[in-house]
Design a protein around this motif. Structure first.
Motif, PDB file in Angstrom:
ATOM      1  N   GLY A  55     -18.818  72.905 -23.283  1.00 32.59           N
ATOM      2  CA  GLY A  55     -18.641  71.467 -23.111  1.00 32.59           C
ATOM      3  C   GLY A  55     -19.636  70.857 -22.149  1.00 32.59           C
ATOM      4  O   GLY A  55     -20.512  71.526 -21.595  1.00 32.59           O
ATOM      5  N   ARG A  56     -19.496  69.562 -21.950  1.00 36.23           N
ATOM      6  CA  ARG A  56     -20.349  68.824 -21.024  1.00 36.23           C
ATOM      7  C   ARG A  56     -19.485  68.171 -19.953  1.00 36.23           C
ATOM      8  O   ARG A  56     -18.364  67.738 -20.229  1.00 36.23           O
ATOM      9  N   PRO A  57     -19.997  68.054 -18.730  1.00 35.16           N
ATOM     10  CA  PRO A  57     -19.203  67.405 -17.679  1.00 35.16           C
ATOM     11  C   PRO A  57     -18.894  65.957 -18.034  1.00 35.16           C
ATOM     12  O   PRO A  57     -19.745  65.253 -18.595  1.00 35.16           O
ATOM     13  N   PRO A  58     -17.682  65.485 -17.714  1.00 39.31           N
ATOM     14  CA  PRO A  58     -17.343  64.092 -18.011  1.00 39.31           C
ATOM     15  C   PRO A  58     -18.059  63.133 -17.076  1.00 39.31           C
ATOM     16  O   PRO A  58     -18.444  63.494 -15.958  1.00 39.31           O
ATOM     17  N   VAL A  59     -18.236  61.912 -17.529  1.00 40.27           N
ATOM     18  CA  VAL A  59     -18.857  60.864 -16.719  1.00 40.27           C
ATOM     19  C   VAL A  59     -17.840  59.741 -16.544  1.00 40.27           C
ATOM     20  O   VAL A  59     -17.445  59.101 -17.525  1.00 40.27           O
ATOM     21  N   PRO A  60     -17.370  59.485 -15.319  1.00 38.20           N
ATOM     22  CA  PRO A  60     -16.398  58.417 -15.121  1.00 38.20           C
ATOM     23  C   PRO A  60     -16.977  57.059 -15.514  1.00 38.20           C
ATOM     24  O   PRO A  60     -18.190  56.835 -15.425  1.00 38.20           O
ATOM     25  N   PRO A  61     -16.125  56.133 -15.954  1.00 35.54           N
ATOM     26  CA  PRO A  61     -16.612  54.787 -16.286  1.00 35.54           C
ATOM     27  C   PRO A  61     -17.091  54.061 -15.037  1.00 35.54           C
ATOM     28  O   PRO A  61     -16.727  54.424 -13.912  1.00 35.54           O
ATOM     29  N   PRO A  62     -17.899  53.029 -15.193  1.00 39.10           N
ATOM     30  CA  PRO A  62     -18.395  52.282 -14.028  1.00 39.10           C
ATOM     31  C   PRO A  62     -17.248  51.661 -13.222  1.00 39.10           C
ATOM     32  O   PRO A  62     -16.172  51.383 -13.744  1.00 39.10           O
ATOM     33  N   VAL A  63     -17.526  51.450 -11.941  1.00 39.31           N
ATOM     34  CA  VAL A  63     -16.565  50.821 -11.033  1.00 39.31           C
ATOM     35  C   VAL A  63     -17.301  49.721 -10.268  1.00 39.31           C
ATOM     36  O   VAL A  63     -18.412  49.944  -9.774  1.00 39.31           O
ATOM     37  N   VAL A  83     -20.604  43.215  -3.011  1.00 43.92           N
ATOM     38  CA  VAL A  83     -20.297  43.860  -4.282  1.00 43.92           C
ATOM     39  C   VAL A  83     -20.994  45.217  -4.298  1.00 43.92           C
ATOM     40  O   VAL A  83     -22.167  45.319  -3.914  1.00 43.92           O
ATOM     41  N   VAL A  84     -20.272  46.246  -4.732  1.00 45.88           N
ATOM     42  CA  VAL A  84     -20.856  47.565  -4.929  1.00 45.88           C
ATOM     43  C   VAL A  84     -20.601  47.973  -6.377  1.00 45.88           C
ATOM     44  O   VAL A  84     -19.452  47.924  -6.842  1.00 45.88           O
ATOM     45  N   VAL A  85     -21.663  48.357  -7.070  1.00 43.23           N
ATOM     46  CA  VAL A  85     -21.559  48.771  -8.468  1.00 43.23           C
ATOM     47  C   VAL A  85     -21.852  50.259  -8.548  1.00 43.23           C
ATOM     48  O   VAL A  85     -22.931  50.713  -8.140  1.00 43.23           O
ATOM     49  N   LEU A  86     -20.894  51.019  -9.079  1.00 45.41           N
ATOM     50  CA  LEU A  86     -21.036  52.465  -9.241  1.00 45.41           C
ATOM     51  C   LEU A  86     -21.098  52.786 -10.729  1.00 45.41           C
ATOM     52  O   LEU A  86     -20.261  52.300 -11.508  1.00 45.41           O
ATOM     53  N   ALA A  87     -22.069  53.595 -11.136  1.00 41.27           N
ATOM     54  CA  ALA A  87     -22.201  53.962 -12.544  1.00 41.27           C
ATOM     55  C   ALA A  87     -22.874  55.316 -12.656  1.00 41.27           C
ATOM     56  O   ALA A  87     -23.836  55.604 -11.931  1.00 41.27           O
ATOM     57  N   GLU A  88     -22.352  56.153 -13.549  1.00 39.97           N
ATOM     58  CA  GLU A  88     -22.899  57.482 -13.820  1.00 39.97           C
ATOM     59  C   GLU A  88     -23.033  58.305 -12.548  1.00 39.97           C
ATOM     60  O   GLU A  88     -24.016  59.027 -12.349  1.00 39.97           O
ATOM     61  N   GLY A  89     -22.049  58.171 -11.673  1.00 42.32           N
ATOM     62  CA  GLY A  89     -22.001  59.004 -10.482  1.00 42.32           C
ATOM     63  C   GLY A  89     -22.898  58.558  -9.340  1.00 42.32           C
ATOM     64  O   GLY A  89     -23.017  59.274  -8.347  1.00 42.32           O
ATOM     65  N   ARG A  90     -23.485  57.368  -9.466  1.00 41.45           N
ATOM     66  CA  ARG A  90     -24.410  56.877  -8.439  1.00 41.45           C
ATOM     67  C   ARG A  90     -24.080  55.439  -8.059  1.00 41.45           C
ATOM     68  O   ARG A  90     -23.349  54.742  -8.754  1.00 41.45           O
ATOM     69  N   VAL A  91     -24.667  54.997  -6.945  1.00 42.35           N
ATOM     70  CA  VAL A  91     -24.621  53.585  -6.590  1.00 42.35           C
ATOM     71  C   VAL A  91     -25.716  52.882  -7.370  1.00 42.35           C
ATOM     72  O   VAL A  91     -26.907  53.176  -7.196  1.00 42.35           O
ATOM     73  N   ALA A 410     -21.765  58.257  -5.770  1.00 43.86           N
ATOM     74  CA  ALA A 410     -20.705  57.258  -5.931  1.00 43.86           C
ATOM     75  C   ALA A 410     -19.441  57.643  -5.174  1.00 43.86           C
ATOM     76  O   ALA A 410     -18.402  57.942  -5.759  1.00 43.86           O
ATOM     77  N   ASP A 411     -19.530  57.630  -3.846  1.00 41.25           N
ATOM     78  CA  ASP A 411     -18.400  57.907  -2.968  1.00 41.25           C
ATOM     79  C   ASP A 411     -18.175  56.689  -2.080  1.00 41.25           C
ATOM     80  O   ASP A 411     -19.114  56.241  -1.404  1.00 41.25           O
ATOM     81  N   LEU A 412     -16.936  56.201  -2.031  1.00 38.91           N
ATOM     82  CA  LEU A 412     -16.683  54.927  -1.357  1.00 38.91           C
ATOM     83  C   LEU A 412     -15.239  54.873  -0.884  1.00 38.91           C
ATOM     84  O   LEU A 412     -14.345  55.450  -1.511  1.00 38.91           O
ATOM     85  N   VAL A 413     -15.017  54.176   0.236  1.00 35.98           N
ATOM     86  CA  VAL A 413     -13.658  53.878   0.672  1.00 35.98           C
ATOM     87  C   VAL A 413     -13.570  52.407   1.033  1.00 35.98           C
ATOM     88  O   VAL A 413     -14.567  51.778   1.399  1.00 35.98           O
ATOM     89  N   VAL A 414     -12.376  51.869   0.905  1.00 32.56           N
ATOM     90  CA  VAL A 414     -12.057  50.544   1.422  1.00 32.56           C
ATOM     91  C   VAL A 414     -10.981  50.739   2.478  1.00 32.56           C
ATOM     92  O   VAL A 414      -9.987  51.433   2.243  1.00 32.56           O
ATOM     93  N   ILE A 415     -11.200  50.144   3.639  1.00 35.63           N
ATOM     94  CA  ILE A 415     -10.239  50.283   4.732  1.00 35.63           C
ATOM     95  C   ILE A 415      -9.693  48.911   5.126  1.00 35.63           C
ATOM     96  O   ILE A 415     -10.317  47.889   4.845  1.00 35.63           O
ATOM     97  N   VAL A 433     -12.923  56.224  -3.777  1.00 37.63           N
ATOM     98  CA  VAL A 433     -13.670  56.565  -4.989  1.00 37.63           C
ATOM     99  C   VAL A 433     -14.508  57.792  -4.668  1.00 37.63           C
ATOM    100  O   VAL A 433     -15.282  57.775  -3.703  1.00 37.63           O
ATOM    101  N   ALA A 434     -14.338  58.847  -5.435  1.00 35.30           N
ATOM    102  CA  ALA A 434     -15.069  60.098  -5.208  1.00 35.30           C
ATOM    103  C   ALA A 434     -15.738  60.541  -6.500  1.00 35.30           C
ATOM    104  O   ALA A 434     -15.091  60.629  -7.542  1.00 35.30           O
ATOM    105  N   GLN A 435     -17.027  60.782  -6.431  1.00 34.03           N
ATOM    106  CA  GLN A 435     -17.819  61.178  -7.596  1.00 34.03           C
ATOM    107  C   GLN A 435     -17.686  60.172  -8.734  1.00 34.03           C
ATOM    108  O   GLN A 435     -17.730  60.516  -9.915  1.00 34.03           O
TER     109      GLN A 435
END
Length: 445
Positions: A55-63, A83-91, A410-415, A433-435
Motif C-alpha cells: 500500500g501507500r501512506p495516506p495523505v490527510p485532507p487539507p486543513v 490564517v494557516v493552510v496545511l496540505a499534504e503534510g506541510r505548511v 504540518a504540526d500545529l496547536v491552538v491555545i 494537528v499532527a502530521q
C-alpha cells in the motif's frame, strides 16, 4: 531505516550493520565469546529480501486554521487574525488573510476549516524528554500538545517501532527521535528486547565496563535509534536510591559517547550530582537531563561546548508533594537549587529545553514545563522556544518543525490565551494537528 526520513531530510544515518556490531563486540571480555552465536540468529539473515508493504501512506485532507493571532517563536512576531493552510503534510501558507488568500483558494472545497478566533496559533510543541512505551502513552502526549518528542528510552524498542506510524497513520503518535533502551548497569527484563543483548546477562557486575557500554550502545545503533540515553546517577524518584551516588564516571560515559558518535547519535545523560553532571559534560554529551546540582564550572563548560540543558522541572518540583517523606524532602531541597540553575544557564546562553519526563498514561502537559521554566525568571518567549525552535534545533529538525512557515511540517496547536502574557496559556490546548491530521479540536461546534 526510519520511515520518518521520507519527511525530514537529513535524518537518514549510516546504520551499523549486524556484522559490524558483532565484530566490534569481539574484544569484549566475557561477551565477545558469545557474539558468533548471535550472528547466526541475526535479523538480517531472517528478513525476507525485498519485503515491501504493497500500500501507500495516506495523505490527510487539507486543513485551514484561521482567526487567531499567529506567533512565530523564532522572531517573536505576531500576526493578528492569521490564517494557516496545511496540505499534504506541510505548511502551504501562514500569515495574514491577504498573504494566504491564494493558498486558501487552492484547497477550497477540500479543506477542513477550524475557527481559532479567541485562541492563539502556535507550531506544534516539542517534548524533548518523555517515555512512551505504548500507543496509549503516545496518544496522551500528543493530545496534550507535543507533536514531536525525543524519547527518554523505552523498555523494548517501542519508540523505534512507533516512529514510522507518523507516515502510515498520521496523527497516531508524535514525530519521534527514538532512544531505544537505556544504557544503564541493570537491564532487567529489557535484556529480552533484542537477542544481541543476551551476552550482557552474563556480566556479574552489570553493564559497567567501557567495552560492555560500547557494546550495548552499538546494539541500540543497530536498531536504528536516533539518540542514546545513559546516566551518571540513580533516579531521584525512588526513595531507596541515592540520586547523588555515581553510577557511571567520566571514563564510562565517554565510552558511550564515543560509541554513539560512530553512529552519529547524540547522547542525553541523566545526572543530578555535581560530579555526575561535570563528568557527563566533559565526556561529550549533547544534553544534560535534570542537572540539579550542576556547578558554575560545569555551566561554563556547557556554554563553551554548546551543551543543552533539560531540567525536567515538573517531576523534580513535584517530589515535594509526595506522601513519602524522603521524596518530599528531596523535592524541597532540590527544587530551589534547580530553579536557580535554570535561570543561571539561561543567563549564560545555554539552550534550555522543555521535557516532562512523564511515563505511561500519566501525561503531564508540555505546556506545564514551559510555564515552570518561565517561573524561574526565563523570559516568556525564551521559555516557549524551549518547546519550539530551541527544541527543534536540539532534535536536528530546525528546518522542519518549531515554526509555522511554508515548507515546514504540518504540526500545529491552538491555545487559549497569549503565551507572551501568560505562559499558563500553553497548558490550555484547544486544537492539535499532527502530521496534517486533526487529532484534537475542542473548538468544534
Amino acid at each position: 531505516m526510519c520511515d520518518e526520513s521520507a519527511e525530514i531530510p537529513g535524518s537518514i544515518r549510516s546504520v551499523v550493520t549486524r556484522r559490524g556490531v558483532l565484530a566490534g563486540a569481539a574484544a569484549l571480555a566475557g561477551v565477545g565469546s558469545m557474539a558468533s552465536a548471535a550472528e547466526g540468529a541475526s535479523r538480517s539473515a531472517r528478513r525476507a529480501p525485498g519485503r515491501r508493504f504493497p500500500g501507500r501512506p495516506p495523505v490527510p485532507p487539507p486543513v485551514v486554521v484561521e482567526g487567531g493571532p499567529l506567533l512565530d517563536p523564532l522572531t517573536g512576531d505576531v500576526v493578528e487574525d492569521a490564517v494557516v493552510v496545511l496540505a499534504e503534510g506541510r505548511v502551504l501558507a501562514a500569515g495574514s488573510r491577504d498573504a494566504t488568500a491564494a493558498a486558501v483558494r487552492q484547497v477550497s472545497g477540500r479543506a477542513r476549516t477550524i475557527d481559532a478566533a479567541g485562541g492563539w496559533i502556535l507550531p506544534g510543541l516539542i517534548d524533548v524528554h518523555v517515555h512512551v512505551n505504548a500507543l496509549a502513552d503516545a496518544v496522551g502526549v500528543l493530545r496534550a500538545g507535543a507533536t514531536s518528542i525525543r524519547s527518554g528510552t523505552s523498555n523494548f524498542y517501542q519508540d523505534v517501532a512507533m516512529r514510522p506510524l507518523t507516515r502510515w497513520k498520521p496523527g497516531a503518535v508524535p514525530r519521534m527521535r527514538a532512544a531505544g533502551v537505556f544504557v544503564s548497569p541493570d537491564l532487567g527484563d529489557t535484556v529480552l528486547a533484542d537477542p544481541d543483548l543476551a551476552p550482557l546477562a552474563s556480566l556479574a557486575d552489570g553493564v559497567r565496563s567501557p567495552e560492555a557500554l560500547a557494546y550495548l550502545t552499538r546494539v541500540n545503533l543497530d536498531r536504528d535509534v536516533d539518540v542514546v540515553k545513559t546516566r551518571a546517577n540513580p533516579r531521584a524518584g525512588i526513595p531507596e536510591q541515592d540520586p547523588l551516588e555515581l553510577v557511571y564516571d567520566e571514563t564510562q560515559l565517554r565510552a558511550v559517547v564515543d560509541a554513539a558518535r560512530r553512529g552519529d547519535a547524540p547522547v542525553l545523560c541523566h545526572a543530578y550530582s555535581a560530579e555526575g553532571c561535570h563528568g557527563a559534560v566533559r565526556a561529550g554529551i549533547r544534553s544534560l537531563e535534570h542537572g540539579v546540582f550542576v556547578t558554575e564550572e560545569t555551566l561554563d563548560l556547557m556554554t563553551r561546548r554548546g551543551t543543552y540543558f533539560t531540567p525536567t522541572l515538573g517531576p523534580i518540583l513535584g517530589l515535594a508533594d509526595s506522601p513519602n517523606p524522603i521524596l518530599a524532602q528531596r523535592g524541597r531541597d532540590y527544587g530551589p537549587v534547580l530553579k536557580a540553575a535554570v535561570l543561571r544557564a539561561h543567563e549564560l546562553g545555554i539552550p534550555v529545553v522543555a521535557g516532562t519526563d512523564t511515563f505511561g498514561t500519566a501525561t503531564r502537559s508540555i505546556g506545564s514545563e514551559v510555564r515552570l521554566i518561565g517561573e524561574t525568571g526565563v523570559p516568556a518567549l525564551d521559555a516557549l522556544r524551549g518547546a519550539t525552535t530551541t527544541a527543534a534545533r536540539l532534535l536536528g529538525w530546525e528546518d522542519r518543525i518549531g515554526r509555522l512557515v511554508p515548507g515546514h511540517l504540518a504540526d500545529l496547536v491552538v491555545i487559549d490565551g497569549s503565551p507572551l502574557d501568560d505562559l499558563a496559556a500553553v497548558e490550555r490546548v484547544q486544537v492539535v494537528v499532527a502530521q496534517g491530521e486533526v487529532v484534537r479540536d475542542d473548538l468544534a461546534a
